[in-house]
Design a protein around this motif. Structure first.
Motif, PDB file in Angstrom:
ATOM      1  N   GLN A 174      41.897  31.886  39.290  1.00  0.00           N
ATOM      2  CA  GLN A 174      41.517  32.277  37.929  1.00  0.00           C
ATOM      3  C   GLN A 174      41.200  33.761  37.891  1.00  0.00           C
ATOM      4  O   GLN A 174      40.689  34.329  38.857  1.00  0.00           O
ATOM      5  CB  GLN A 174      40.328  31.473  37.424  1.00  0.00           C
ATOM      6  CG  GLN A 174      39.039  31.707  38.202  1.00  0.00           C
ATOM      7  CD  GLN A 174      37.910  30.819  37.718  1.00  0.00           C
ATOM      8  OE1 GLN A 174      38.122  29.860  36.996  1.00  0.00           O
ATOM      9  NE2 GLN A 174      36.699  31.152  38.110  1.00  0.00           N
ATOM     10  N   THR A 175      41.518  34.386  36.765  1.00  0.00           N
ATOM     11  CA  THR A 175      41.254  35.809  36.577  1.00  0.00           C
ATOM     12  C   THR A 175      39.792  35.998  36.199  1.00  0.00           C
ATOM     13  O   THR A 175      39.289  35.337  35.299  1.00  0.00           O
ATOM     14  CB  THR A 175      42.166  36.385  35.478  1.00  0.00           C
ATOM     15  OG1 THR A 175      43.529  36.196  35.881  1.00  0.00           O
ATOM     16  CG2 THR A 175      41.898  37.867  35.261  1.00  0.00           C
ATOM     17  N   VAL A 176      39.117  36.898  36.920  1.00  0.00           N
ATOM     18  CA  VAL A 176      37.722  37.213  36.600  1.00  0.00           C
ATOM     19  C   VAL A 176      37.586  38.585  35.938  1.00  0.00           C
ATOM     20  O   VAL A 176      36.567  38.874  35.321  1.00  0.00           O
ATOM     21  CB  VAL A 176      36.800  37.114  37.841  1.00  0.00           C
ATOM     22  CG1 VAL A 176      36.736  35.690  38.340  1.00  0.00           C
ATOM     23  CG2 VAL A 176      37.245  38.058  38.939  1.00  0.00           C
ATOM     24  N   TYR A 177      38.628  39.418  36.075  1.00  0.00           N
ATOM     25  CA  TYR A 177      38.648  40.722  35.415  1.00  0.00           C
ATOM     26  C   TYR A 177      40.099  41.173  35.319  1.00  0.00           C
ATOM     27  O   TYR A 177      40.882  40.978  36.255  1.00  0.00           O
ATOM     28  CB  TYR A 177      37.847  41.760  36.208  1.00  0.00           C
ATOM     29  CG  TYR A 177      37.969  43.158  35.631  1.00  0.00           C
ATOM     30  CD1 TYR A 177      37.207  43.541  34.525  1.00  0.00           C
ATOM     31  CD2 TYR A 177      38.865  44.074  36.174  1.00  0.00           C
ATOM     32  CE1 TYR A 177      37.333  44.808  33.972  1.00  0.00           C
ATOM     33  CE2 TYR A 177      38.994  45.346  35.628  1.00  0.00           C
ATOM     34  CZ  TYR A 177      38.234  45.710  34.526  1.00  0.00           C
ATOM     35  OH  TYR A 177      38.365  46.954  33.974  1.00  0.00           O
ATOM     36  N   ALA A 178      40.468  41.783  34.191  1.00  0.00           N
ATOM     37  CA  ALA A 178      41.836  42.289  34.032  1.00  0.00           C
ATOM     38  C   ALA A 178      41.818  43.571  33.216  1.00  0.00           C
ATOM     39  O   ALA A 178      40.991  43.739  32.317  1.00  0.00           O
ATOM     40  CB  ALA A 178      42.703  41.245  33.343  1.00  0.00           C
ATOM     41  N   ASN A 179      42.723  44.488  33.571  1.00  0.00           N
ATOM     42  CA  ASN A 179      42.967  45.677  32.765  1.00  0.00           C
ATOM     43  C   ASN A 179      44.441  46.019  32.864  1.00  0.00           C
ATOM     44  O   ASN A 179      45.221  45.259  33.443  1.00  0.00           O
ATOM     45  CB  ASN A 179      42.042  46.837  33.172  1.00  0.00           C
ATOM     46  CG  ASN A 179      42.335  47.392  34.544  1.00  0.00           C
ATOM     47  OD1 ASN A 179      43.457  47.362  35.036  1.00  0.00           O
ATOM     48  ND2 ASN A 179      41.308  47.919  35.188  1.00  0.00           N
ATOM     49  N   HIS A 190      38.169  33.102  47.647  1.00  0.00           N
ATOM     50  CA  HIS A 190      38.797  34.338  48.117  1.00  0.00           C
ATOM     51  C   HIS A 190      39.158  35.188  46.904  1.00  0.00           C
ATOM     52  O   HIS A 190      39.914  34.757  46.041  1.00  0.00           O
ATOM     53  CB  HIS A 190      40.057  34.004  48.923  1.00  0.00           C
ATOM     54  CG  HIS A 190      40.591  35.150  49.723  1.00  0.00           C
ATOM     55  ND1 HIS A 190      41.074  36.309  49.162  1.00  0.00           N
ATOM     56  CD2 HIS A 190      40.717  35.313  51.062  1.00  0.00           C
ATOM     57  CE1 HIS A 190      41.479  37.130  50.110  1.00  0.00           C
ATOM     58  NE2 HIS A 190      41.271  36.546  51.275  1.00  0.00           N
ATOM     59  N   PHE A 191      38.588  36.404  46.843  1.00  0.00           N
ATOM     60  CA  PHE A 191      38.961  37.330  45.783  1.00  0.00           C
ATOM     61  C   PHE A 191      40.263  38.023  46.153  1.00  0.00           C
ATOM     62  O   PHE A 191      40.515  38.309  47.329  1.00  0.00           O
ATOM     63  CB  PHE A 191      37.864  38.384  45.564  1.00  0.00           C
ATOM     64  CG  PHE A 191      36.689  37.846  44.809  1.00  0.00           C
ATOM     65  CD1 PHE A 191      36.700  37.814  43.420  1.00  0.00           C
ATOM     66  CD2 PHE A 191      35.580  37.354  45.481  1.00  0.00           C
ATOM     67  CE1 PHE A 191      35.625  37.311  42.711  1.00  0.00           C
ATOM     68  CE2 PHE A 191      34.495  36.856  44.784  1.00  0.00           C
ATOM     69  CZ  PHE A 191      34.519  36.833  43.390  1.00  0.00           C
TER      70      PHE A 191
END
Length: 184
Positions: A9-14, A34-35
């Protein structure tokens, strides 16, 4: 041994990257979080002239607070051809438009943390079109003898591993290696 991703899952996006969290199953059945960083492809290019000099940038990287030689590089825009992006970045950062590009190598600079792929190209001729549009990218642009590349890498003056690998391969391709005779 293969790790298996169960979910992500995405935890931050730009515009430049996504930071995701994956549930990973290890070979022994245990799970770990795992990030990972998802990045767009990067296109890299340079020119090697008839004197076996390679066009390089001398620049500072604030993240590591280090100076070093690099090849012009940048993100491939959505829908953009990778080789076209490499030529565009080279011209924007150096003022040199390359001749026909040759694919040198594709590397994954940090594949334990990121899915980044850097596609590296080179040309054996180019045309100077004027001052670089992206003059802020480097302190200077220079033609550096390929003969110096192994020493520059050994002294840490090419700190980025992808750039060092590409320059050492160009050194090998253009200058060859001296054969060491085997004792008989």
């Amino acid at each position: 041994m293969q790790w298996r991703k169960q979910s992500e899952q995405t935890v931050y996006a730009n515009r430049w990257f996504d930071v995701n969290l994956a549930d990973v199953e290890l070979p022994d059945g245990n799970h770990l979080d795992h990030f990972l960083i998802r990045l767009r492809p990067v296109a890299v290019a340079t020119v090697v002239n008839a004197a076996n000099e390679v066009l390089l940038l001398w620049r500072h990287r604030f993240i590591t607070d280090s100076w070093g030689w690099e090849l012009p590089a940048g993100v491939v825009e959505d829908g953009e051809d990778i080789a076209y992006a490499a030529a565009r970045e080279l011209e924007e950062e150096t003022g040199w438009r390359p001749g026909p590009l040759r694919h040198l190598m594709t590397v994954e600079p940090s594949n334990g943390l990121s899915d980044a792929r850097h596609h590296i190209f080179w040309a054996d001729d180019g045309v100077y079109t004027g001052p670089p549009v992206d003059d802020f990218e480097s302190d200077r642009r220079e033609w550096v003898s390929l003969e110096l590349v192994p020493k520059l890498v050994a002294r840490g003056e090419v700190p980025a591993a992808n750039m060092a690998a590409a320059l050492l391969l160009l050194h090998h391709l253009r200058l060859g290696q001296v054969a060491v005779p085997h004792p008989s």
